[in-house]
Design an enzyme around this catalytic site. Structure first.
Site, PDB file in Angstrom:
ATOM      1  N   CYS A 191      43.487  53.330  42.908  1.00  0.00           N
ATOM      2  CA  CYS A 191      43.240  51.918  42.603  1.00  0.00           C
ATOM      3  C   CYS A 191      43.071  51.739  41.089  1.00  0.00           C
ATOM      4  CB  CYS A 191      41.981  51.446  43.329  1.00  0.00           C
ATOM      5  SG  CYS A 191      41.699  49.660  43.155  1.00  0.00           S
ATOM      6  N   ASP A 244      40.929  49.976  39.716  1.00  0.00           N
ATOM      7  CA  ASP A 244      39.500  49.740  39.457  1.00  0.00           C
ATOM      8  C   ASP A 244      38.988  50.601  38.294  1.00  0.00           C
ATOM      9  OD1 ASP A 244      36.552  49.961  39.747  1.00  0.00           O
ATOM     10  OD2 ASP A 244      36.903  48.750  41.541  1.00  0.00           O
ATOM     11  N   ARG A 257      36.203  51.643  37.572  1.00  0.00           N
ATOM     12  CA  ARG A 257      35.130  52.597  37.877  1.00  0.00           C
ATOM     13  C   ARG A 257      35.653  53.896  38.482  1.00  0.00           C
ATOM     14  NH1 ARG A 257      32.166  48.518  41.793  1.00  0.00           N
ATOM     15  NH2 ARG A 257      34.363  48.343  42.360  1.00  0.00           N
ATOM     16  N   HIS A 283      38.715  53.779  47.377  1.00  0.00           N
ATOM     17  CA  HIS A 283      37.285  53.866  47.058  1.00  0.00           C
ATOM     18  C   HIS A 283      36.527  52.764  47.782  1.00  0.00           C
ATOM     19  CE1 HIS A 283      37.161  50.368  44.207  1.00  0.00           C
ATOM     20  NE2 HIS A 283      38.455  50.600  44.217  1.00  0.00           N
ATOM     21  N   CYS A 326      36.030  48.445  47.230  1.00  0.00           N
ATOM     22  CA  CYS A 326      37.284  48.089  46.547  1.00  0.00           C
ATOM     23  C   CYS A 326      37.470  46.570  46.566  1.00  0.00           C
ATOM     24  CB  CYS A 326      38.458  48.776  47.242  1.00  0.00           C
ATOM     25  SG  CYS A 326      40.049  48.406  46.469  1.00  0.00           S
TER      26      CYS A 326
HETATM   27 CO    CO Z   1      39.883  49.079  44.304  1.00  0.00          CO
END
Ligand code: CO
Length: 210
Positions: free
Chosen positions: A42, A44, A46, A98, A101
């Site tokens: 992803c 993302d 993080r 994750h 998400c």
């Molecule tokens: Co995500």
């Protein structure tokens, strides 16, 4: 917060640090890449691919998008898979989702997300495929977590459906496809232990391309 100027300062330190342990580090890096892993994760901020795996430059070929999706008409991810399998000969392909998400959360809401609608539709399709199991989970957080896991599994199956993976595996026994979830609450990687050969056999009843 990380300021714009700070990034270039950090980069100078990183270059100096790498050179201090190996003065030919960048000369070697510039030559070739032989990564054994393709990581599809992803976007993302993080969930950092290399950092959480402790991987060095040159070790992981990376593709990231919202929701770690593998869509058969997405030229981007399909090019990445083809290149990784047919030219880099990666031995392992990892799809990593994750918990928490944002893409999966958005797919669970009934809002109009504009251009994201067709993208998130792929996650809603995962929900539909596993509706009975998901609807049986009364706790909304556990249901959200399970959809993250099922989405990873379905995207692994989408990787296995590709001609590149089926053909290369038939010839060389690689790549193996793995599904992981990063637990963002504690940083740990969870291996969903997808049985690659069983999944391959299962999908080849319908999607065989060899
Ligand atoms: Co995500």
């Amino acid at each position: 917060m990380l300021s714009y100027e700070r990034i270039f300062e950090n980069n100078k330190k990183w270059v100096a640090d790498k050179r201090s342990t190996d003065h030919l580090f960048f000369e070697k890096l510039a030559n070739e890449q032989y990564p054994e892993y393709l990581y599809i994760g992803c976007s993302d901020s993080r969930v950092t691919a290399e950092e959480m795996m402790g991987a060095a430059p040159g070790e992981v070929f990376v593709h990231r998008n919202i929701g770690n999706l593998v869509v058969s008409i997405d030229l981007n991810v399909m090019s990445v898979i083809n290149y990784a399998v047919k030219l880099l000969y990666v031995k392992h392909i990892i799809v990593c989702g994750h918990y928490n998400c944002g893409g999966v959360r958005a797919a669970l809401t009934q809002e109009d997300m504009g251009i994201l609608n067709p993208w998130l539709r792929n996650i809603r399709d995962v929900y539909r495929l596993h509706k009975d199991e998901l609807d049986d989970i009364k706790d909304s957080r556990l249901r959200f977590d399970r959809l993250v896991e099922l989405n990873v599994k379905e995207q692994c199956i989408n990787v296995i459906k590709t001609a590149a993976v089926q053909q290369q595996f038939g010839r060389t026994g690689y790549p193996i496809v793995h599904g992981w979830v990063m637990d963002i609450r504690n940083g740990k990687l969870i291996d969903l232990e997808i049985d690659f050969e069983k999944e391959l056999k299962g999908i080849q009843e319908i999607y065989k391309i060899i």
